[in-house]
Design an enzyme around this catalytic site. Sequence first.
Site, PDB file in Angstrom:
ATOM      1  N   GLY A   1     -30.122  -3.613 -63.733  1.00 51.58           N
ATOM      2  CA  GLY A   1     -29.453  -2.355 -63.427  1.00 51.58           C
ATOM      3  C   GLY A   1     -28.083  -2.595 -62.827  1.00 51.58           C
ATOM      4  O   GLY A   1     -27.765  -3.697 -62.361  1.00 51.58           O
ATOM      5  N   CYS A   2     -27.266  -1.558 -62.833  1.00 51.11           N
ATOM      6  CA  CYS A   2     -25.880  -1.714 -62.381  1.00 51.11           C
ATOM      7  C   CYS A   2     -25.814  -1.942 -60.872  1.00 51.11           C
ATOM      8  O   CYS A   2     -25.181  -2.903 -60.408  1.00 51.11           O
ATOM      9  CB  CYS A   2     -25.059  -0.502 -62.799  1.00 51.11           C
ATOM     10  N   PHE A   3     -26.472  -1.094 -60.084  1.00 51.27           N
ATOM     11  CA  PHE A   3     -26.443  -1.296 -58.628  1.00 51.27           C
ATOM     12  C   PHE A   3     -27.067  -2.638 -58.234  1.00 51.27           C
ATOM     13  O   PHE A   3     -26.484  -3.369 -57.426  1.00 51.27           O
ATOM     14  CB  PHE A   3     -27.155  -0.145 -57.908  1.00 51.27           C
TER      15      PHE A   3
END
Lengths: 344, 344, 344, 344
Positions: free
Chosen positions: D152-154
């Site tokens: 995921g990005c975070f």
Amino acid sequence: MIKAGIIGASGYAGEELLRLLATHPSVEVVAATSRNLAGKKISSVHTNLAGFYNKLIFENLSNDDIKTLCDVIFLAVPHGASMDIVPELLEKSKCKIVDLSADYRLKTAEFEKTYGHPHKDPREAVYAIPEVHDVAAELKNSKNPRLIANPGCFPTGATLAVAPLAKTGVLENVIFDSKSGITGAGNTPTETSHFPNLTENIIPYKLTAHRHLAEMKQEISRLQPGFSNVCFTPHVIPAARGIMTTAHVFTKEKYTTKDVKEIYSEFYENKPFVQLVDGVPSLLNVRGSNFCHIGIEAEAANNRIVITSAIDNLVKGASGQAIQNMNIMFGLKETEGLWFPGLP
Amino acid sequence: MIKAGIIGASGYAGEELLRLLATHPSVEVVAATSRNLAGKKISSVHTNLAGFYNKLIFENLSNDDIKTLCDVIFLAVPHGASMDIVPELLEKSKCKIVDLSADYRLKTAEFEKTYGHPHKDPREAVYAIPEVHDVAAELKNSKNPRLIANPGCFPTGATLAVAPLAKTGVLENVIFDSKSGITGAGNTPTETSHFPNLTENIIPYKLTAHRHLAEMKQEISRLQPGFSNVCFTPHVIPAARGIMTTAHVFTKEKYTTKDVKEIYSEFYENKPFVQLVDGVPSLLNVRGSNFCHIGIEAEAANNRIVITSAIDNLVKGASGQAIQNMNIMFGLKETEGLWFPGLP
Amino acid sequence: MIKAGIIGASGYAGEELLRLLATHPSVEVVAATSRNLAGKKISSVHTNLAGFYNKLIFENLSNDDIKTLCDVIFLAVPHGASMDIVPELLEKSKCKIVDLSADYRLKTAEFEKTYGHPHKDPREAVYAIPEVHDVAAELKNSKNPRLIANPGCFPTGATLAVAPLAKTGVLENVIFDSKSGITGAGNTPTETSHFPNLTENIIPYKLTAHRHLAEMKQEISRLQPGFSNVCFTPHVIPAARGIMTTAHVFTKEKYTTKDVKEIYSEFYENKPFVQLVDGVPSLLNVRGSNFCHIGIEAEAANNRIVITSAIDNLVKGASGQAIQNMNIMFGLKETEGLWFPGLP
Amino acid sequence: MIKAGIIGASGYAGEELLRLLATHPSVEVVAATSRNLAGKKISSVHTNLAGFYNKLIFENLSNDDIKTLCDVIFLAVPHGASMDIVPELLEKSKCKIVDLSADYRLKTAEFEKTYGHPHKDPREAVYAIPEVHDVAAELKNSKNPRLIANPGCFPTGATLAVAPLAKTGVLENVIFDSKSGITGAGNTPTETSHFPNLTENIIPYKLTAHRHLAEMKQEISRLQPGFSNVCFTPHVIPAARGIMTTAHVFTKEKYTTKDVKEIYSEFYENKPFVQLVDGVPSLLNVRGSNFCHIGIEAEAANNRIVITSAIDNLVKGASGQAIQNMNIMFGLKETEGLWFPGLP
């Protein structure tokens, strides 16, 4: 590998040349000059380049130094500085030069009228928007085949917007209402670039007397001889990059949108960096790229056509076009090192 | 009418005082000083005021001049300048003073530690966030009842975010991760305020050592004696106005969101400028206004509560709160001249 | 107190009426209708109003209900809905009406041509830009003295930009290149209002055929009879509020900037909400306010004048002007409740 | 040439895969699926690609079709959709798969706890942040060597920010205060992405319970076994792209900035896409690129270290990392097709 030097590598145009040349397969940047930054690592100043140019540092090089190092020199200096440098570089070396400043764009008489002082080096360069002129042929025929005057950002967007109609000879009156990102004003903080003054705003400036007007008139009249009915009002928008040109074009005769699209399709056939789009172009779709996107809508009732063109002012409007012109000068494929999409 | 003077009226805090006082029913601005702008009409510099202050011009007034003209003086000068002015103004006139600089906010010892040089006038002012302290009572009991130290912008947002919990004595550890509009850095163009550097970005700065930390610690420890476990990291966001404070609060015991809301409701009862909101606050809803909006969410599992507070840094964080404090000093209704909604 | 109702209070125009009327000294909002939001507290939807309208909730009221409650009704409904409501309200009550929709702005024939369907209630309202028309006199002479058609946002900015020249009868050709904040498109999320599509961009739209063109032509030709040489191209800029109109005006004769400024000064004397500024206006200086700022620059060589005007589309371009018109209808001072500066 | 297919090519991740793969020297995109856009030309939807993919159109392909066409399939589908597709693709073809959704990132038990429903295909994929794990080795040892769970990005920004300290085993407490561009929320217009709601604002959301927290905890505890003291609060900033993670790290012992920099330099040696910067990183310097820039500042007094990391959420946080992982899967150089600087 072509050895390239950038004189004035600390400004936006220089930074953008460094960004674009970092991945150009046929060019190696061997020199980047800046008086203020001499001694600093390129990537410590332009941090987006961390990982690239690991050995290159800004230097305060003399013209002598640079001309022995380089096959091509990009001049990304303030307007007025190029004409002090070019004569020596041209005469005492074999370097090719792409001048990103305004110094060699206008015919000498027009230059002196526009800038209000004599030109120190009234030689003619090849003014090069490759989608409008056959740059290779012009270089061949020029007295100065090693000197290209790279066009201004507003004139690039404006000329590409109307060139096909001008070539057809039907322009009656053209008003360019142009909207530019603030990088066009350089990287020195000013009142206009101060964030609280620009956010949520749009700032018209030089409403009737921007210097780029002379350049637009000169280039459009090369396509439609005698035509000079051109007005130009620029604005700064709350954006870093991009120029949206809204060209309000009045023509001698009525056109439908379809008519105009055919004229443009034909004119820009085999010009990979100009793309005609449905509806209106977006600054985001050309961001970071060398593309110019053009939208067309005719208003037959008023003999009016609204042409909208979008470019990235730092790429097609400056450093990208400079590299495109360099490619042509060296006989490379026009798109080499520049063939990647915009970043929306 | 209360006659007001603004020393340092060319900066953002001064401009905002002029905007807010333009419609204050009990105040007339009779003097606005600026060395650089002396002689210019107010509305020719702050063009949003065109139609207001038709006779007022910036002046380069001496302290002597200003103190005879005014009932109240707002000091909107750079930090360090107030302590040169205040002693004379207080001692040789009856003027009341609201100092928007940092000079009188900290206890002298803490000031000297934080700013690294001696304080020239170690007198105590009343530090006034009216929702946290009973300012009227404090003024009454103060040795300097005519001097208010107006709080800093970050400490206002931070203190309002945690005051009810601090008062309850349950704080264990607080991390303020604050996000400010760029007007907080003043109206002089800088690298950080240069539009292309800030748009589409967020810039953390002074990650561990911002001077406002001392002010936060001082004020929170007045509410929860002995507590000093405070960290503070500010950021600049691509916005002109506003401070969003995200307070990561660790408490000694577990709380539900409902528990915390009750504590806050009670603490801020009858404080018209603090409004508890469902979910999270928005900088837009307080923009241009003197409001502080607060959102609350507890994470019982970790003994953590996330408090989010939104203020306009130039209003509740500076000039609005200064007028609120002036209202209290003069026995006016706290909300006078300030009771209007934010501009989304 | 004048009792006011807002039909369609959930949209931007309704929200802005609520914001502005919250501090109007002579008006109390007694009803705010919204089908979707019925039952919700005003300030739970428009959170900037927390602390105001503590008892007011959105209601789904019938026309019958509302007309007995109110002295004045603001119609902030979608275009096409007003003509269903107005006849009954006018005929069965004494209410005054300010219609913010487009329904009563155009002469019936022009309306049907522009909107492509019949008008259900072809009565004439008073179209009211108070700086251009003597609204009080027109109301007195009207068959429908209780119905005001509040102007569109683009036509307000455009008409104010050229009215003095039109009145002088010298217009030859006018191109309005207008730039609007995105709130002009309403509060429903769309592709155009989607943040990643608009940030760092500017979006031209309806290049030759926006419906507001008919309104501009109608109003300008009232000032310069027979003149219809008007073109209009709108753009959306990355801003929430504001319309910057760049009017490229071609005149029959040459003017200097000084000439034009005198014409404007005289025309707008005693019009407090129109302010002539040096250089160019800023959207920020009028933000949130009812002001229109105008800048003037002539280009004698081309018989061209560039007029730039700035308004807040939601205030002078909608709700503020509606309240200004209401003030006039009720014999109040035109500026009542609206006399505060813009929020830069 | 590696033949690649993109399932779900209409969203931001799919668009970004198309942008990046357009210039990848070893990959040809042979299929791009989208139910809604089937039949449309790629470049008519993603106009930045005008000039590229001249023959490719969106198709509504079955899994059967796509698996016979492709060597590698990128799944850019909504969370929950991958687990319906992966089993068949893996079992009935030789395709390699990079799944950009969340479906295979968490251990099954954790997935079910986080997402509140059973997992349909509890097989383990290789979770791959190549700077933290030896992806090639993990693939070799995996039961599912053809399935990569793209992070995921975070979690990418957060894990890269603290991995070197976690590996050293010294974390005591970590608060991730993350700030993301709005493209992270997808390309469907919403209240949050509505320009007037986000401009000049910053929006905290899911303050205590974002699903990416589980992923962060899982990955950090692989480096520092037993550690789970992680808090995470995300915000949306007025920017299209980028995630700035401010990691407030409390450690068991005191560190100086220099100490920490050495730990990071060593950990990220030979990881070309992670660059340590002086001061703080900028979202602009990594925009459009696969880089992660990291800044470090220790506050010895509080046993606190503030780590700031910047990535482009759509590139290193999604599609770029997916291609990086694909490169590794196919034995290509990790940087192939991705080695270009960010676009400031």
